[in-house]
Write an enzyme that holds these catalytic residues in place. Structure first.
Site, PDB file in Angstrom:
ATOM      1  N   SER A 103      41.559  37.707  43.294  1.00  0.00           N
ATOM      2  CA  SER A 103      41.382  37.302  42.049  1.00  0.00           C
ATOM      3  C   SER A 103      39.730  37.502  41.835  1.00  0.00           C
ATOM      4  O   SER A 103      38.671  37.180  42.649  1.00  0.00           O
ATOM      5  CB  SER A 103      41.364  35.738  42.307  1.00  0.00           C
ATOM      6  OG  SER A 103      40.163  35.206  41.319  1.00  0.00           O
TER       7      SER A 103
HETATM    8  N1  LIG Z   1      37.540  32.067  33.539  1.00  0.00           N
HETATM    9  C1  LIG Z   1      37.947  31.709  34.594  1.00  0.00           C
HETATM   10  C2  LIG Z   1      39.370  32.540  34.859  1.00  0.00           C
HETATM   11  C3  LIG Z   1      39.998  31.947  35.888  1.00  0.00           C
HETATM   12  C4  LIG Z   1      41.465  32.738  36.112  1.00  0.00           C
HETATM   13  O1  LIG Z   1      42.030  32.878  35.159  1.00  0.00           O
HETATM   14  N2  LIG Z   1      41.792  32.952  37.280  1.00  0.00           N
HETATM   15  C5  LIG Z   1      43.326  33.486  37.623  1.00  0.00           C
HETATM   16  C6  LIG Z   1      43.288  34.318  38.926  1.00  0.00           C
HETATM   17  S1  LIG Z   1      42.246  35.849  38.839  1.00  0.00           S
HETATM   18  C7  LIG Z   1      44.226  32.383  37.550  1.00  0.00           C
HETATM   19  O2  LIG Z   1      43.823  31.473  38.285  1.00  0.00           O
HETATM   20  N3  LIG Z   1      45.374  32.557  37.036  1.00  0.00           N
HETATM   21  C8  LIG Z   1      46.224  31.260  36.941  1.00  0.00           C
HETATM   22  C9  LIG Z   1      46.623  31.069  35.469  1.00  0.00           C
HETATM   23  O3  LIG Z   1      45.780  31.559  34.596  1.00  0.00           O
HETATM   24  O4  LIG Z   1      47.504  30.110  35.201  1.00  0.00           O
HETATM   25  C10 LIG Z   1      37.013  31.883  35.936  1.00  0.00           C
HETATM   26  O5  LIG Z   1      35.973  32.625  35.593  1.00  0.00           O
HETATM   27  O6  LIG Z   1      37.169  31.338  36.803  1.00  0.00           O
END
Ligand SMILES: N[C@@H](CCC(=O)N[C@@H](CS)C(=O)NCC(=O)O)C(=O)O
Length: 231
Positions: A14
């Site tokens: 991630s």
């Molecule tokens: N703006 C957030 C984005 C976090 C994000 O979207 N992480 C992804 C993994 S890279 C996630 O958890 N996705 C699952 C989802 O969107 O349900 C950050 O900077 O932490």
């Protein structure tokens, strides 16, 4: 009941989780426990996790009586909580410099990461078989804006590295693997990547996870192609 330990929930592939790991390495926060969560298996969706992080994204941090999602917010929290005077360059006090750092952080969160998400989400959902033109156009557009920022200063917000560079390198390194930054078109961005890739904390906390992330995305696209050809 909340644990007393500070725990970072993360996954090394991630990009935003890698940003937090890089900042932790730079600040020497090795007492923070790191626990793996696989977003593809929705391990962040259990009632206990939802309570701690309603956004249900990775990374998030559980700090006893307090929990926080979003890598940019987590990095700022850790820096404000544990940063020493010698770390001030990462988030300068001068209000114009700080405003520029904030803008670059919002740009990473609201624009650059969304361009990467436009590849990740449909690929993980079995839909994307290769990157379409409009997705590549969006990535190039983000590269163009970063190039313009880097024409103003050596790093994204200042002539020294700030927290904005740490948050953005994780996103741009994955994009660079998916659609390499062309040094002729974006010379400043290419040079910034070279500078950032050479840093120990980037090599240690970003490089492998980034390579695995890009390899996984291309393999998933290939698998999607094979599945679609069977239909
Ligand atoms: N703006 C957030 C984005 C976090 C994000 O979207 N992480 C992804 C993994 S890279 C996630 O958890 N996705 C699952 C989802 O969107 O349900 C950050 O900077 O932490």
């Amino acid at each position: 009941m909340r644990g007393e330990k500070t725990v970072l929930y993360k996954n090394d592939q991630s990009p935003p989780a890698r940003s937090v790991k890089m900042l932790m390495s730079l600040l020497g926060l090795n007492f923070i426990e790191q626990r793996d969560i696989n977003p593809l298996f929705r391990e962040q969706d259990t009632p206990e996790m939802r309570k701690k992080n309603p956004m249900r994204t990775i990374p998030f941090i559980d700090d006893g009586d307090f929990s926080l999602g979003d890598s940019h917010a987590i990095c700022l929290y850790l820096l404000e909580k544990y940063g020493k005077p010698e770390h001030e360059y990462l988030y300068p006090k001068d209000i114009k410099k700080r405003a520029t750092v904030n803008q670059r952080l919002f740009f990473d969160c609201g624009v650059v990461f969304q361009r990467l998400r436009a590849v990740m989400a449909p690929t993980y959902m079995g839909q994307m078989t290769e990157m379409p033109k409009e997705v590549i156009g969006g990535i190039r557009n983000a590269y163009g804006t970063l190039e313009a920022y880097l024409s103003e200063s050596v790093y994204l917000a200042d002539d020294v590295m700030t927290i904005a560079d740490i948050c953005t390198i994780s996103t741009v390194s994955s994009l660079d693997g998916l659609h390499p930054v062309d040094g002729k078109r974006y010379p400043k961005l290419r040079q910034w990547l070279t500078n950032m890739y050479a840093k120990d904390f980037v090599k240690e906390e970003n490089q492998q996870g980034c390579e695995d992330h890009v390899t996984y995305l291309f393999a998933a696209m290939e698998l999607n192609k094979q599945q679609k050809s069977k239909l």
